[in-house]
Design a protein around this motif. Structure first.
Motif, mmCIF file in Angstrom:
data_model
loop_
_atom_site.group_PDB
_atom_site.id
_atom_site.type_symbol
_atom_site.label_atom_id
_atom_site.label_comp_id
_atom_site.label_asym_id
_atom_site.label_seq_id
_atom_site.Cartn_x
_atom_site.Cartn_y
_atom_site.Cartn_z
ATOM 1 N N UNK A 193 44.885 48.304 37.651
ATOM 2 C CA UNK A 193 46.224 48.619 37.136
ATOM 3 C C UNK A 193 47.225 47.534 37.514
ATOM 4 N N UNK A 194 47.159 47.068 38.760
ATOM 5 C CA UNK A 194 48.106 46.031 39.194
ATOM 6 C C UNK A 194 47.921 44.726 38.430
ATOM 7 N N UNK A 195 46.700 44.489 37.971
ATOM 8 C CA UNK A 195 46.417 43.272 37.213
ATOM 9 C C UNK A 195 46.519 43.486 35.704
ATOM 10 N N UNK A 196 46.817 44.702 35.293
ATOM 11 C CA UNK A 196 46.947 45.006 33.875
ATOM 12 C C UNK A 196 45.637 44.881 33.112
ATOM 13 N N UNK A 210 37.375 39.305 37.898
ATOM 14 C CA UNK A 210 37.136 38.672 39.200
ATOM 15 C C UNK A 210 38.165 37.596 39.492
ATOM 16 N N UNK A 211 38.556 36.866 38.478
ATOM 17 C CA UNK A 211 39.579 35.833 38.658
ATOM 18 C C UNK A 211 40.895 36.463 39.096
ATOM 19 N N UNK A 212 41.259 37.574 38.449
ATOM 20 C CA UNK A 212 42.503 38.252 38.803
ATOM 21 C C UNK A 212 42.419 38.842 40.207
ATOM 22 N N UNK A 213 41.270 39.394 40.561
ATOM 23 C CA UNK A 213 41.103 39.976 41.893
ATOM 24 C C UNK A 213 41.099 38.906 42.982
ATOM 25 N N UNK A 214 40.665 37.691 42.649
ATOM 26 C CA UNK A 214 40.547 36.622 43.643
ATOM 27 C C UNK A 214 41.785 35.746 43.744
ATOM 28 N N UNK A 216 44.948 36.509 41.937
ATOM 29 C CA UNK A 216 46.200 37.210 41.718
ATOM 30 C C UNK A 216 46.612 38.017 42.934
ATOM 31 N N UNK A 217 47.362 39.088 42.680
ATOM 32 C CA UNK A 217 47.825 39.966 43.758
ATOM 33 C C UNK A 217 47.423 41.410 43.453
ATOM 34 N N UNK A 224 49.480 36.048 46.532
ATOM 35 C CA UNK A 224 48.386 35.735 45.629
ATOM 36 C C UNK A 224 47.220 35.096 46.387
ATOM 37 N N UNK A 225 46.009 35.453 45.995
ATOM 38 C CA UNK A 225 44.835 34.741 46.486
ATOM 39 C C UNK A 225 44.320 35.128 47.856
#
Length: 525
Positions: A193-196, A210-214, A216-217, A224-225
């Motif tokens: 949800x936080x990453x939409x 995985x990119x967003x989880x690694x 993003x926030x 971030x990250x």
């Protein structure tokens, strides 16, 4: 001659295990639904005398020794002494439990077998990769006749197909307590949800997540990250189906031997699909999507990291573990809502592993008695089965009015107690789930939310892993071959050597020759 062959296979087992970078295979986790029932108030009185009444034609052992891995979750830290005392009370038999560290189990087991039959326990737990090997070398007692003549097989509620799915050339050497179960991918809903993001349905969408989880926030801490996409206990497993902790990267690849629809045996490691899988793992690892400690992680490390909020996608055992992980998240102050990802298009179906078995060793002095009083007695639909599923009253479960881990229970209401080894989390089941080969007639607790949801998705989307078959060539070469394969995978992913270099090493160090010798022996069996 027999002794020499046994030594050979045990040394192979030691070699294999010492080089495999993974945690549970098992056996090996408790994969059953977090449900099950027997009203011990109604069924009290199923004691040692009752067991003797139904087994008076079989000599009763004075003592039984078992060697178990971490799937026997009545560990020393979680009430093993009380569990053993209760078992001895029910049977009148002394029980010795030998439980090495879970990740060293097959090393210790191999060393024990290699030390000579006089040192072998009566019963051992074996995953599929080891079961056929030890059986083929004569280390296990053939329980076919005992099974065929047992009341357990005659019971109409027994899932005979699960048990006999472990037959080797028509002979049974180990009893599966339940289906093998399997892994599916759990996701932190809050992170999605936080990453939409929606639940991924393709590999491209999975990598985007995985990119967003690694990078993003996803945890919403404003940084971030500082999180990880996915973690695993090793890049390849130590028992079939081998790829179940990282299925999205393996997809149609299989790193061991399998029999195709045409009946021909092949080594999946030598196929292009495996090379592409290694490249996917390598790419994701280099981009930081995969936990850098995956090579040395045990499954316990992964569970702890997930529950502490370090990563957001976790492929783990469907069923009771889902509710336990959710409770662990809550206990660590994390949002505990999970969602379950059906297999992405490129995976098609999750693997259901071959069920681990309890096997009686060929050195056991009274194997018929051990089968009857240890294995068959488990499924009594009474106090013993309750013990195997839920453990000991006052240690693992209770009916007292109280609040446990934030949950309030009325007097007389059955509930699990707080784990000794993991404060803030309740026990689910102790050694086996209630979805075993002969379930309890009634259930003590209702199916929990995530257990039911995860099993529904898994049951609709799984395929059974191949049961490994042993040959002389397999016994001779597969230990070194497996070590070489796993070393190459690790070097490609962690050290960054090219897949081409890795497979050149595979040829130079004998892998191609060993692999072909095993394939030929399987196809000529």
């Amino acid at each position: 001659m027999v002794k020499k062959k046994l030594l050979s296979v045990t040394l192979v087992a030691v070699t294999v295990c010492s080089m495999i970078f993974t945690g549970c295979g098992n056996s090996a986790e408790n994969t059953g639904n977090d449900t099950g029932k027997t009203d011990t108030d109604v069924q009290a009185g199923n004691t040692a005398g009752d067991v003797a009444d139904v087994a008076d034609d079989v000599e009763k052992p004075e003592k039984i020794t078992i060697m178990v891995d971490g799937t026997f979750q009545a560990t020393l830290a979680d009430g093993q002494e009380e569990w053993v005392n209760k078992w001895e009370e029910l049977t009148g038999i002394e029980l010795e439990v030998i439980q090495p560290d879970h990740n060293a189990y097959y090393d210790v087991l191999g060393q024990t077998f290699a030390s000579g039959p006089e040192n072998w326990p009566d019963v051992v737990i074996l995953g599929s990769s080891y079961y056929s090997g030890y059986a083929g070398e004569g280390a296990l007692w053939d329980m076919t006749d005992a099974w065929n003549n047992s009341e357990l097989k005659k019971n109409p509620n027994t899932d005979v197909a699960v048990v006999e799915g472990n037959m080797l050339d028509g002979h049974l050497y180990g009893l599966a307590l339940g289906g093998g179960g399997g892994c599916m991918t759990f996701l932190r809903k809050q992170w999605l949800d936080n990453c939409g993001l929606d639940i991924p349905t393709t590999y491209e969408e999975y990598l985007e997540m995985l990119d967003a989880f690694s990078n993003g926030d996803p945890d919403g801490d404003g940084i971030n990250g500082n999180t990880i996409g996915v973690s695993a206990a090793g890049f390849v497993g130590n028992e079939a189906p081998y790829t179940n902790y990282l299925p999205e990267f393996y997809q149609d690849a299989y790193p061991s031997f399998y029999q195709g629809e045409d009946g021909v045996w092949r080594d999946g490691f030598t196929e292009d699909s495996m090379k592409e899988a290694i490249k996917r793992l390598q790419d994701a690892y280099n981009k930081g999507y995969i936990d850098k400690e995956s090579l040395t992680n045990a499954t316990s490390n992964c569970r702890t990291k997930f529950m502490e909020g370090e990563f957001g996608a976790f492929t783990y055992w469907a069923g009771g573990w889902s509710d336990q992980l959710s409770a662990g998240l809550a206990a660590n102050g994390q949002d505990s809502e999970l969602v379950f990802m059906p297999p992405i298009a490129e995976v098609g179906k999750y693997w259901q592993r071959c069920a681990p078995v309890y096997a009686i060793t060929s050195s056991c002095k009274n194997p018929e008695g051990v089968f009857k009083y240890f294995l068959e007695s488990i499924f009594d639909d009474g106090d013993m089965e309750t013990l195997w599923i839920y453990g000991v009253e006052g240690v693992h479960w209770s009916r007292q009015a109280e609040t446990v881990c934030g949950n309030t229970y009325q007097d007389g209401e059955f509930h699990m107690l707080e784990m000794r080894s993991q404060p803030g989390v309740q026990y689910t089941t102790i050694i086996m789930g209630d979805t075993n080969i002969c379930p309890l007639t009634e259930r003590l607790v209702p199916v929990k939310k995530y257990t039911e949801e995860s099993m529904e998705i898994f049951n609709a989307n799984n395929k059974t892993a191949p049961l490994p078959v042993t040959t002389d060539m397999m016994s001779q070469y597969n230990g070194d071959l497996t070590s070489l394969k796993n070393s190459i995978i690790a070097d490609c992913v962690v050290q960054g050597i090219s897949v081409e270099e890795g497979y050149k090493r595979f040829e130079q160090e004998g892998g191609v020759e060993w692999s072909q010798a095993i394939v030929d022996s399987l196809n000529n069996k």
